[in-house]
Enzyme design. Structure first.
Site, PDB file in Angstrom:
ATOM      1  NE  ARG A 290     -22.852  -3.761   3.834  1.00 48.71           N
ATOM      2  CZ  ARG A 290     -21.730  -3.910   3.136  1.00 48.71           C
ATOM      3  NH1 ARG A 290     -20.676  -4.408   3.707  1.00 48.71           N
ATOM      4  NH2 ARG A 290     -21.688  -3.572   1.875  1.00 48.71           N
TER       5      ARG A 290
ATOM      6  CE  LYS B  91      -4.242   1.543   2.212  1.00 47.06           C
ATOM      7  NZ  LYS B  91      -5.433   1.114   2.942  1.00 47.06           N
TER       8      LYS B  91
ATOM      9  CD  GLU C 184     -19.120  -2.125   8.703  1.00 43.87           C
ATOM     10  OE1 GLU C 184     -19.342  -3.213   8.126  1.00 43.87           O
ATOM     11  OE2 GLU C 184     -18.242  -1.334   8.318  1.00 43.87           O
TER      12      GLU C 184
END
Ligand SMILES: Cc1ncc(C[n+]2csc(CCOP(=O)(O)OP(=O)(O)O)c2C)c(N)n1
Length: 642
Positions: free
Chosen positions: A399, A284, A371
């Site tokens: 969610r 990343k 979540e």
């Protein structure tokens, strides 16, 4: 600067480039991403990491026909540049410009508008099945690209389980950069770490060397690869059994910055029958050292000044945000109350919970992008006697809807939900605007919903939430936390605050827009209109005593909320008035209409919707004018009758 990039109008143009030119193109795209990140907040490190992977994908498939689904969708900048949108690239995330996520309205190469993580495998499988049913004679390849941060989402396993059972051809590319926004967490993270240690990838084991040298260089590459795999399994060198058990063939890990190698592997998996998972390892922030060294801070950094690959300065407002004020309040309470636990779903950085994570390691839980689990887990903690506080962005809390219903409301468990980014989320756009929470929380019994009108209300609201014996939601915006000067009135369950009563009309503000309402009322006062102001504080239970008095006695009421009108705060006022048989004909509701709101700076979006001080004042003027007209009409009619 963009010598090659400016010649790429569609992915087919990549075919003209040599391998060296593709590498040059990768460098040009990284420069373009850096230039963008210097001007505005953008998903920086994630996009730097997928440059080579995206090139390899677009050179290995024809996505004008094959299907490419990006999970979450924050890493599509390179894909956008390669699919005819380079010229507009500088408009990325600006109002009216390119969206920072896939957007089918921009290009046929974007299949779904996404921003929430975890659905790519499911939608990819649906595409594969749908395409097969509709055009069995012309199969299309389907590729889902998913990051290791999104990978632990439960829905991924529901989809993999389904795909494994259906045995459909589906290619899942797992982009493993060891990071979600913060370092990835959980058991799966450890399993991926073990896979990355695979000698095939590290090239350390002499057995691997031996196997590789025994693979004939001639013949069908797939067969060659399969024989390689068989030998490797025999030698105990391959991991990935978990995926194999789900019915996926596991291949990898592969170096995600090596275009040639990825092209080779993609060509192989393209020919496989059945679902396959290709494990690609990337870094990343690759190519920009500060981002590679600190990918968390550079996930979506504030615009920065940079020179020679160094970051000189971030351009931030410097004012404390609501997230920060809420975090500080919770941090302080955790010091004195050992029963409080804090839970985030991969958003430790966004919710600014890092100091909580660092100071209370045994009472802080980052559950990953899960979540629904976060809320159910909190329910378990609450049942055991703790006081869990779950911080999740309003949009992502969607969610957890069923867990709020069953695990919290139905059980009447004392869990506090902190709904960060409630309201318009700005440049992230429609996938991220947290505008539905009032409407989705209001229907549940045993749930208290509140919204601070300014910074000063955060601490007492949190204290109340932690004391209450039911679930409580506190919603706050992605905004600086302002303080509105006025005498302090204590927060009491279900009690609104009256800032002033007005002779000519009343505004009833719900949370985040209170300061705009104060400004509007002040301006109107200068014009001679005496408009009162109520700070609702509670959406549920609603202070019907105060608010209905205003509805009944005031010439008009304007309700103001940063949320959808359908089922929101204004609706609650109308319902209460109706139930009390009070005429609500003079109630005007300001809020988000029945449409998705585009991306752009929050203040501009609010202004467009008439939700800034100007718009609120104008709405009050119009109500006052139409009142005046009605009363002069009534006056005239009365005269006529006489
Ligand atoms: C349902 C949901 N929860 C949280 C987020 C916020 N979020 C955006 S990107 C991201 C990290 C994703 O990590 P990964 O998939 O590994 O992609 P990377 O940025 O590392 O390339 C998170 C948590 C989200 N988009 N969707």
């Amino acid at each position: 600067m963009d010598k090659l990039l400016s010649t790429i109008h569609l992915p087919q143009d990549l075919k003209k480039l040599s391998h060296e030119q593709l590498q040059q193109l990768a460098a040009e795209m990284r420069e373009a991403i850096c230039r963008l990140a210097c001007t505005r907040t953008a998903h920086f490190a994630s996009n730097l990491g997928v440059v080579e992977l995206t090139i390899a994908l677009h050179t290995s498939f024809d996505f004008s026909r094959d299907r490419l689904v990006w999970d979450t969708g924050h890493q599509v900048y390179v894909h956008k540049m390669l699919t005819g949108r380079y010229d507009e690239f500088p408009t990325m995330r600006a109002k009216g410009g390119l969206m920072g996520y896939p957007n089918p309205a921009e290009s046929d190469y974007d299949l779904f508008m996404t921003g929430h993580a975890g659905c790519s495998v499911a939608t990819g499988l649906g595409l594969r099945v749908g395409d097969e049913l509709l055009e069995p004679e012309r199969p299309r390849h389907v590729v889902a690209v998913i990051g290791d941060g999104a990978f632990p989402s439960g829905i991924v396993y529901e989809a993999m389980n389904n795909a494994g059972g259906l045995k459909k051809n589906l290619i899942v590319v797992l982009n493993d950069n060891k990071m979600s926004i913060c370092p990835r967490v959980g058991g799966l993270a450890e399993s991926l770490d073990r896979l990355r240690m695979n000698p095939f990838y590290t090239g350390l084991k002499s057995e691997v060397q031996k196997i590789l040298t025994h693979v004939p260089v001639i013949g069908d590459p797939v067969e060659r690869f399969l024989s390689q795999i068989k030998d490797a399994i025999k030698a105990g060198l391959l991991g990935g059994m978990f995926f194999e058990d789900l019915g996926f063939r596991y291949i990898g890990p592969v170096d995600g910055h090596n275009i040639r190698q990825m092209q080779k592997y993609l060509a192989m998996v393209r020919e496989f029958q059945g679902p396959v998972l290709l494990h690609v390892v990337t870094e990343k922030g690759h190519g920009f050292k500060p981002a590679a060294d600190d990918p968390t801070s550079f996930h979506a950094p504030a615009p920065f000044e940079s020179s020679n690959g160094e970051v000189l300065e971030f351009k931030t407002s410097g004012l404390p945000s609501y997230s920060q004020v809420v975090r500080d309040a919770l941090h302080a309470r955790m010091k004195t109350n050992p029963k409080i636990t804090a839970i985030t779903a991969a958003m430790c950085q966004g919710t600014m919970f890092e100091p909580i994570r660092d100071d209370f390691p045994d009472r802080f839980f980052d559950v990953g992008i899960c979540e629904s689990h976060a809320v159910a887990f909190a329910a378990g903690l609450a049942k055991s006697g703790l006081r869990p506080v779950v911080a999740i962005y309003s949009t992502f809390m969607q969610r957890s809807y069923d867990q709020i219903f069953q695990e919290l409301a139905l059980q009447k468990l004392p869990v506090t939900l902190l709904l960060d980014r409630a309201g318009l989320a700005g440049p992230d756009g429609p996938t991220h605007h947290g505008v539905f929470d009032l409407a989705y929380l209001r229907p549940f019994p045993n749930v208290v919903v509140m919204a601070p009108g300014d910074a000063g209300e955060v601490v007492p609201m949190l204290d109340l939430a932690i004391e209450l014996s039911c679930a409580t939601a506190i919603r706050y915006p992605k905004a600086d936390a302002l303080s509105i000067e006025r005498p302090v009135t204590p927060i009491e369950l279900g009690k609104a605050e009256v800032l002033r009563w007005g002779r000519d009309g009343m505004i009833v503000a719900c949370g985040s827009l209170l300061s705009a309402c104060v400004e509007a009322a002040d301006r109107l006062a200068e014009e001679g209109l005496d408009i009162g102001l109520i700070n609702a504080r509670f959406i549920k239970p609603l202070d019907t005593q105060t608010i209905l008095r205003a509805v009944a006695e005031s010439p008009f009421i304007v309700t103001v909320e940063e949320g959808v009108l359908a089922g929101g705060f204004g609706s609650a006022v109308l319902e209460a008035a109706c139930d009390a048989h009070i005429d609500a004909g003079r109630v005007l509701r300001l809020g988000i209409p029945d449409q998705f709101i585009e991306h752009g700076p929050r203040d501009e979006l609010l202004a467009d919707l008439g939700l800034d001080a100007d718009g609120i004042a104008q709405a009050c003027r119009q109500m006052a004018e139409s009142n005046a007209q009605i009363s002069s009409q009534i006056h005239a009619e009365k005269r006529h009758i006489v």
